[in-house]
Design an enzyme around this catalytic site. Structure first.
Site, PDB file in Angstrom:
ATOM      1  N   GLU A   7       0.798  -1.085   0.076  1.00  0.00           N
ATOM      2  CA  GLU A   7       0.007  -0.244  -0.041  1.00  0.00           C
ATOM      3  C   GLU A   7       0.801   1.072  -0.133  1.00  0.00           C
ATOM      4  O   GLU A   7       0.687   2.247  -0.732  1.00  0.00           O
ATOM      5  CB  GLU A   7      -1.011  -0.061   1.063  1.00  0.00           C
ATOM      6  CG  GLU A   7      -2.139  -1.016   0.972  1.00  0.00           C
ATOM      7  CD  GLU A   7      -3.261  -0.819   2.081  1.00  0.00           C
ATOM      8  OE1 GLU A   7      -3.334   0.402   2.600  1.00  0.00           O
ATOM      9  OE2 GLU A   7      -3.675  -1.767   2.570  1.00  0.00           O
ATOM     10  N   TYR A 296       1.273  -4.465  13.464  1.00  0.00           N
ATOM     11  CA  TYR A 296       0.386  -3.590  12.971  1.00  0.00           C
ATOM     12  C   TYR A 296      -0.458  -2.856  14.044  1.00  0.00           C
ATOM     13  O   TYR A 296      -0.881  -3.378  15.061  1.00  0.00           O
ATOM     14  CB  TYR A 296      -0.677  -4.494  12.156  1.00  0.00           C
ATOM     15  CG  TYR A 296      -1.660  -4.064  11.096  1.00  0.00           C
ATOM     16  CD1 TYR A 296      -1.159  -3.020  10.397  1.00  0.00           C
ATOM     17  CD2 TYR A 296      -3.025  -4.068  11.417  1.00  0.00           C
ATOM     18  CE1 TYR A 296      -1.901  -2.540   9.460  1.00  0.00           C
ATOM     19  CE2 TYR A 296      -3.765  -3.538  10.152  1.00  0.00           C
ATOM     20  CZ  TYR A 296      -3.310  -2.730   9.365  1.00  0.00           C
ATOM     21  OH  TYR A 296      -3.987  -1.901   8.435  1.00  0.00           O
TER      22      TYR A 296
END
Length: 712
Positions: A7, A296
């Site tokens: 991303e 994360y």
């Protein structure tokens, strides 16, 4: 050559170093497609045909997609390595669609930390796109689009506010409800009575807890004065109770608890915390190694993997502090609102201590990393042991409580000290029956207080407890409310604006479900069922859409239009009342109620005023005007048709000579007005063809590219 698509460009740098020369790593830079605004109601959703979404490529992503397409065609194999959540799964699915990759077989890489072992392990154990996860994201996006477009259109048309949204509106509802309670709260008087006693020449504070054997409660000064008069000069120690206590460390951070702690300790906004955490996750150079520092950062889980505990945390604690400080691996009980898809937020390596990495980080990064590292490591350490002491002092029917504590074993607190931890001091040795001398009396008048207004930390905690929103949406929801000017923030404290209050009043009346936290939480739960394959996308959309659109059609026929807010002034051009209006961006301004017939807008700049004279050139009224620099002059009200001007002392400005062109200058007839001709003119940077009827006709063509035509 193999292609890996992630991303963010920042991840490209980190991952490329781990995979070597056989891999090319490129970034989609977030979503590449979104719902169009085509079709019925501009929803971009074909409701009649099974809620089929109509996706369109984002204009800003065309160049990125072109590069990705070219690279994918040349690559021997393509791996999709977007973030491991709903949004990331959807991005991978859209990439597969655009790049014409087979969804059922294209390799999907999932990793929860950006370290070499994690990346290589994901590469060794690839999976495929989870279509249930994609459908859950698709359902969320379509529900948000339907609510946003339908409800927002009515709000904009009838009460002049900008938008409504599924999570946004229920969150705003909580903020408004809390403020209403604060505004309606009536404080009640009460008194506290504390004393100081001398022990070994040092003063210690004790609080009055009982009067004549009954719990102390005092509401007036007269009552307080009467009790103060009873306090003797000496008090007797009636009891000493020592109680051992075990204090367990808090569990590691979720997204919500991280945002709360960062706000409490450093006054970081939620958006600031998430931006810093994103950088720590994506990776940076630490002592010559490019590595992600944390796992994360969008998670609702407090779980830490057994592998990290046994291979990293436990050996580090053992080596650093010894076997007594090693604690068990604890996990909280999972409630219905927790997805538990990822680990808690923890450091990727125990050897990268806050002290070692601090020279390579910014101040914000260092502060947040220290919080994350210390909280996670402390959660796997032994509990703290204390001895709490309560001493009861008696005198003349009054009982006072003197409290203290001492640490028996520090445990996790040598690494992480919580802001709420008891700071009671250690008491000296005392004996029951001994007398203590009174040193001071402190009777204070106080008033009960309402619950505090929500701040950026407490509203996220409330959202989490109510089950509205998800870790990825907490910060963006608050940012949206601030951007829409539904709430204001003063040092993080959120206060609803008049627009915010008005919006909730209307939503509660006409769309109570949209503002209901239980309804929003139920929708989140339904999306979870889609994610786990327990409910179909079509069933979810139909159960949501049918009752919503039925109510919407009814509301359209009964919703009232809010009357304009009058300013008490009249328009200087037409005499109609001036009203407060709102621009598309949400900014208020004063304009004429006779719009669009009269387009007067009140400006902060001085207004034109009639001089009482007529223009000598066209006969229209002359006005006192102001230049852009604020200089006053007289000009014609018929501007720009008539350009007559003169100074205040009566000196007429010489008009600029009209430019004339010889027939030889004409290049061709003007295609716009038909009466003028295009001639070569000199611009600031280049020559162009312009009409001889300028400024009445502003048509022009660029000489460098005569196919490019622009009309102004």
């Amino acid at each position: 050559m193999k292609l890996v698509i992630v991303e963010s460009p920042k991840k490209c740098e980190t991952i490329r170093r781990y995979l070597g020369a056989d891999f090319m790593v490129m970034a989609s830079q977030g979503h590449i497609r979104d719902l169009s605004t085509r079709g019925k109601g501009g929803l971009g959703i074909d409701v009649e045909n099974g809620f089929k979404p109509d996706y369109v490529l984002s204009p800003r992503k065309k160049e990125i997609v072109t590069r990705l397409t070219d690279a994918a065609h040349k690559a021997d194999e393509v791996y999709l390595a977007t973030d491991p959540d709903r949004e990331g799964e959807a991005i991978s699915w859209h990439l597969a669609q655009i790049l014409r990759l087979p969804v059922e077989s294209t390799k999907r890489l999932r990793f929860h930390e950006i370290t070499k072992p994690a990346i290589l392990d994901a590469l060794d154990h690839p999976s495929t796109i989870d279509e249930n996860l994609v459908k859950a994201q698709e359902a969320r996006r379509m529900e948000d689009r339907i609510i946003g477009f339908k409800v927002s259109s009515l709000l904009q048309r009838y009460i002049g506010v900008q938008s409504a949204g599924r999570v946004q509106s229920s969150t705003l509802g909580m903020i408004v409800e809390r403020q209403e309670k604060i505004d309606a709260f009536v404080p009640e008087e009460y008194w506290t009575i504390d004393i100081e006693v001398l022990i070994d020449g040092k003063k210690y504070k004790a609080s009055l807890v009982k009067v004549d054997g009954q719990p102390f409660a005092c509401k007036t000064k007269e009552e307080a004065d009467a009790i103060v008069a009873r306090i003797p000069h000496e008090l007797t120690i009636s009891s000493i109770v020592k109680t051992p206590k075990t204090i367990y460390p808090k569990l590691p951070f979720t997204t919500s608890s991280m945002q709360q702690e960062a706000y409490t300790k450093y006054h970081f906004s939620n958006a600031r915390t998430q931006a810093v955490a994103q950088r720590l996750y994506e990776g940076m150079d630490i002592a010559g190694e490019h590595v992600g520092l944390i796992t994360y950062m969008r998670t609702d889980s407090t779980r830490i993997s057994p592998e990290f505990y046994s291979r990293h945390a436990k050996p580090f604690i053992l080596e650093t502090w010894g076997p007594d400080y090693v604690g068990p691996l604890r996990n909280a009980k999972k409630n219905d609102n927790v997805q538990d898809a990822h680990e808690a937020i923890r450091p990727t390596g125990t050897h990268r201590t806050p002290e070692k990495v601090a020279p390579y980080l910014s101040s914000d990064e260092s502060k947040l990393y220290r919080l994350i590292y210390s909280r996670a490591m402390a959660s796997m350490m032994a509990p703290k042991s204390i001895e709490a002491t309560t001493v009861t002092l008696e005198g003349n029917g009054l009982s006072f409580s003197l409290k203290g504590s001492r640490t028996l074993f520090p445990g996790f607190s040598i690494l992480y000290r919580d802001a709420e931890e008891d700071d009671s001091s250690t008491l000296p040795t005392m004996a029951e029956g001994a007398s203590l001398s009174l040193a001071n009396i402190d009777a204070q008048q106080k008033f009960t207080k309402p619950e505090p207004a929500y701040n950026e930390a407490s509203i996220v905690k409330a959202m989490e407890e109510k089950g509205i929103g998800r870790p990825s949406t907490y910060a963006s929801t608050i940012e949206t409310l601030l951007k829409r000017k539904y709430v204001s923030s003063n040092k993080g404290v959120l206060t609803p604006t008049e627009d915010g209050k008005k919006t909730i009043v209307v939503l509660k009346k006409y769309f109570p479900d949209v503002v209901s936290t239980s309804y929003t939480a139920e929708m989140e739960s339904t999306l979870d069922k889609v994610e786990f394959g327990e409910e179909s996308l079509l069933q979810t959309m139909r159960e949501f859409y049918d009752p919503f659109i039925s109510n919407f059609e009814k509301v359209k026929t009964v919703i009232y239009k809010e009357p304009p807010r009058l300013t008490g002034e009249n328009c200087p051009l037409c005499g109609r009342p001036l009203v407060i209006k709102r621009s598309r961006k949400g900014d208020e301004f004063v304009g004429c109620s006779n719009y669009p017939t009269c387009k007067y807008i009140k400006s902060d700049r001085p207004q034109d005023e009639p001089t009482g004279e007529l223009c000598p050139e066209c006969g229209k009224p002359l006005l006192f005007k102001h230049s852009r620099k604020g200089e006053k002059f007289i000009g014609c009200s018929n501007f720009p048709t008539c350009r007559f001007t003169k100074s205040l002392d009566g000196k007429v400005s010489e008009p600029k000579p009209k430019v004339t062109y010889a027939e030889a200058d004409y290049v061709k007839p003007c295609p716009k007005c038909g009466t003028g001709h295009l001639v070569v003119k000199q611009g600031k940077k280049a020559q162009f063809l312009g009409c001889t009827n300028f400024p009445r006709c502003r048509y022009h063509e660029w000489i460098e590219n005569k196919s490019k035509k622009t009309e102004k």
